[in-house]
Design a protein around this motif. Structure first.
Motif, PDB file in Angstrom:
ATOM      1  N   LYS A  13     -12.147 -23.939   1.232  1.00  0.00           N
ATOM      2  CA  LYS A  13     -11.191 -24.760   0.503  1.00  0.00           C
ATOM      3  C   LYS A  13     -11.778 -25.054  -0.880  1.00  0.00           C
ATOM      4  O   LYS A  13     -12.571 -25.980  -1.044  1.00  0.00           O
ATOM      5  CB  LYS A  13     -10.912 -26.074   1.254  1.00  0.00           C
ATOM      6  N   SER A  20     -10.934 -25.594  -4.988  1.00  0.00           N
ATOM      7  CA  SER A  20      -9.904 -25.878  -5.991  1.00  0.00           C
ATOM      8  C   SER A  20     -10.169 -25.090  -7.267  1.00  0.00           C
ATOM      9  O   SER A  20     -11.323 -24.806  -7.610  1.00  0.00           O
ATOM     10  CB  SER A  20      -9.873 -27.374  -6.307  1.00  0.00           C
ATOM     11  N   PRO A  21      -9.118 -24.718  -8.007  1.00  0.00           N
ATOM     12  CA  PRO A  21      -9.308 -23.996  -9.268  1.00  0.00           C
ATOM     13  C   PRO A  21     -10.049 -24.853 -10.293  1.00  0.00           C
ATOM     14  O   PRO A  21      -9.966 -26.089 -10.263  1.00  0.00           O
ATOM     15  CB  PRO A  21      -7.873 -23.726  -9.738  1.00  0.00           C
ATOM     16  N   GLU A  62     -10.673 -26.176 -14.215  1.00  0.00           N
ATOM     17  CA  GLU A  62      -9.722 -26.573 -15.253  1.00  0.00           C
ATOM     18  C   GLU A  62      -9.316 -25.344 -16.069  1.00  0.00           C
ATOM     19  O   GLU A  62     -10.163 -24.596 -16.567  1.00  0.00           O
ATOM     20  CB  GLU A  62     -10.347 -27.621 -16.171  1.00  0.00           C
ATOM     21  N   SER A  71      -5.491 -20.364  -8.841  1.00  0.00           N
ATOM     22  CA  SER A  71      -5.861 -20.040  -7.467  1.00  0.00           C
ATOM     23  C   SER A  71      -5.505 -18.580  -7.205  1.00  0.00           C
ATOM     24  O   SER A  71      -4.664 -17.982  -7.902  1.00  0.00           O
ATOM     25  CB  SER A  71      -5.107 -20.934  -6.476  1.00  0.00           C
ATOM     26  N   ASP A 117     -10.545 -18.295  -1.967  1.00  0.00           N
ATOM     27  CA  ASP A 117     -10.595 -19.727  -2.275  1.00  0.00           C
ATOM     28  C   ASP A 117      -9.815 -20.571  -1.270  1.00  0.00           C
ATOM     29  O   ASP A 117      -9.647 -21.771  -1.432  1.00  0.00           O
ATOM     30  CB  ASP A 117     -10.083 -19.999  -3.698  1.00  0.00           C
ATOM     31  N   THR A 147      -6.600 -19.865  -0.472  1.00  0.00           N
ATOM     32  CA  THR A 147      -5.171 -19.663  -0.696  1.00  0.00           C
ATOM     33  C   THR A 147      -4.850 -18.183  -0.516  1.00  0.00           C
ATOM     34  O   THR A 147      -5.744 -17.338  -0.515  1.00  0.00           O
ATOM     35  CB  THR A 147      -4.746 -20.111  -2.101  1.00  0.00           C
TER      36      THR A 147
END
Length: 232
Positions: free
Chosen positions: A132, A134-135, A137, A141, A180, A182
């Motif tokens: 899990k 997160s992208p 900044e 994803s 990631d 996703t």
């Protein structure tokens, strides 16, 4: 791919039980085997079975399962290990074949293919569930890029993920697969070409140019790939 799960299982077992790494593929003439069980040895995680095929006796090892002397068994793939030491049995096997599956019925090619595919999908899903990330900044994803590939095609993108596979120095570049957590278009990993060196398990951010339907020859075809990526 069919042998991949088997190799992983052998590697894990070697790390805890074997002092040797000398192993070889099973010969082609033994691709579909019918054997009779002559002896069974059980350990905490594995079942060791002395089997007979015609006038030949040899040892098999498989994930712990119930097997009885006199049973007829079938297996379709195996890897041989020589001078394998089982610490649980306090015994060294001069030769033993590690198999990914035994069956009491002949294993058809169709059945084997379906089972391997199911195991692969299960393994991918478990890995996906464990990641899990997160992208970063300004990044995207993997799922977002697959779902909107045409929108981002030929654009520079940043992707953060965990390295799940690395192939070094192919066509003068390294090929790195990230996940990631996703997915999109039934795909959960994205391939990057790079000159940077990373290792499986690393969590990294790549920046590169997204490309659709890239064909490199020699069987390398990617519906989506990030090229000339660099670690940020």
């Amino acid at each position: 791919m069919r042998i991949t799960l088997l190799i992983v299982s052998i590697t894990l077992l070697m790390s805890c039980e074997s002092k040797k790494k000398d192993y070889a593929p099973l010969s082609k003439e033994m691709a579909q085997n019918e054997v009779v069980v002559n002896e069974v040895l059980q350990t905490g995680g594995y079942t060791y079975v002395l089997v007979q095929q015609s006038n030949q006796e040899f040892w098999l090892a498989v994930s712990k399962t119930d097997v009885e002397v006199g049973e007829k068994l079938y297996f379709s793939e195996a890897m041989e290990m020589k001078d394998f030491e089982s610490k649980e049995l306090n015994r060294v096997f001069e030769s033993i074949f590690f198999v990914d599956q035994i069956s009491r019925e002949p294993i058809s090619a169709e059945t084997k293919k379906a089972e391997v595919s199911a195991k692969r999908q299960e393994g991918i899903q478990k890995l996906l569930d464990s990641i899990k990330i997160s992208p970063v900044e300004g990044g995207y994803s993997i799922g977002e890029l697959y779902k909107n590939a045409e929108k981002y095609n030929q654009q520079t993108v940043k992707v953060r993920g965990q390295v799940v596979k690395v192939n070094l120095d192919i066509m003068d570049r390294n090929w790195v697969h990230l996940m990631d957590g996703t997915k999109g278009e039934n795909r959960s990993d994205l391939t990057f070409t790079t000159n940077d060196v990373v290792k499986v398990g690393d969590t990294i951010t790549f920046e590169g140019v997204l490309a659709m339907d890239r064909e490199f020859g020699a069987g390398y075809v990617y519906p989506l790939i990030v090229e000339n990526a660099v670690v940020k």
